[in-house]
Design a protein around this motif. Structure first.
Motif, short mmCIF file in Angstrom:
data_model
loop_
_atom_site.label_atom_id
_atom_site.label_comp_id
_atom_site.label_asym_id
_atom_site.label_seq_id
_atom_site.Cartn_x
_atom_site.Cartn_y
_atom_site.Cartn_z
N LYS A 24 1.04 -0.97 0.00
CA LYS A 24 0.07 0.18 0.12
C LYS A 24 0.93 1.25 0.04
O LYS A 24 2.10 1.19 0.42
N ALA A 58 4.17 0.27 2.23
CA ALA A 58 3.89 -0.46 3.39
C ALA A 58 3.48 -1.80 3.21
O ALA A 58 2.85 -2.15 2.33
N GLU A 69 1.23 0.24 7.42
CA GLU A 69 -0.22 0.87 6.99
C GLU A 69 -0.61 1.53 7.95
O GLU A 69 -0.90 3.06 7.68
N LEU A 108 -5.03 5.05 1.63
CA LEU A 108 -4.22 3.96 1.35
C LEU A 108 -4.64 3.23 0.11
O LEU A 108 -5.86 2.94 -0.03
#
Length: 101
Positions: A2, A32, A38, A59
């Motif tokens: 992400k 991430a 995240e 995200l």
């Protein structure tokens, strides 16, 4: 994987979190690889939103292609590149687009 994206509040430009700040290109956005990363990116986005730096913080899914970060979804690829009807406008005008519409 992400990455964190948003729109800069001052001019609406799509931006991505990279190297401790907001970049206008997605190429080197911070990735991430797990839930902890995240959460860290989400906290950064929430803080920037609260400080009125960015809006529409999200995200999004991303891959690394030839060493460059690229969004997975078509919508996000368009946000990263610019208008689909004219390759001479937007962010794609300054570089070769790595995707085909």
């Amino acid at each position: 994987m992400k990455i964190l994206t948003a729109n800069r509040l001052t001019d609406g430009i799509a931006v991505w979190y990279a190297d401790g700040g907001w970049a206008e290109t997605v190429d080197h956005a911070d990735l991430a690889h797990d839930k902890a990363a995240e959460d860290r990116l989400e906290a950064i986005g929430a803080k920037a939103y609260a400080a009125n730096e960015v809006v529409d913080v999200n995200l999004i899914d991303a891959d690394v292609v030839n060493g460059v970060v690229e969004p997975v979804r078509l919508r996000e690829k368009i946000r990263a590149a610019g208008p689909t009807i004219r390759n001479d406008l937007g962010k794609q005008a300054g570089k070769q687009s790595t995707w085909a519409a």
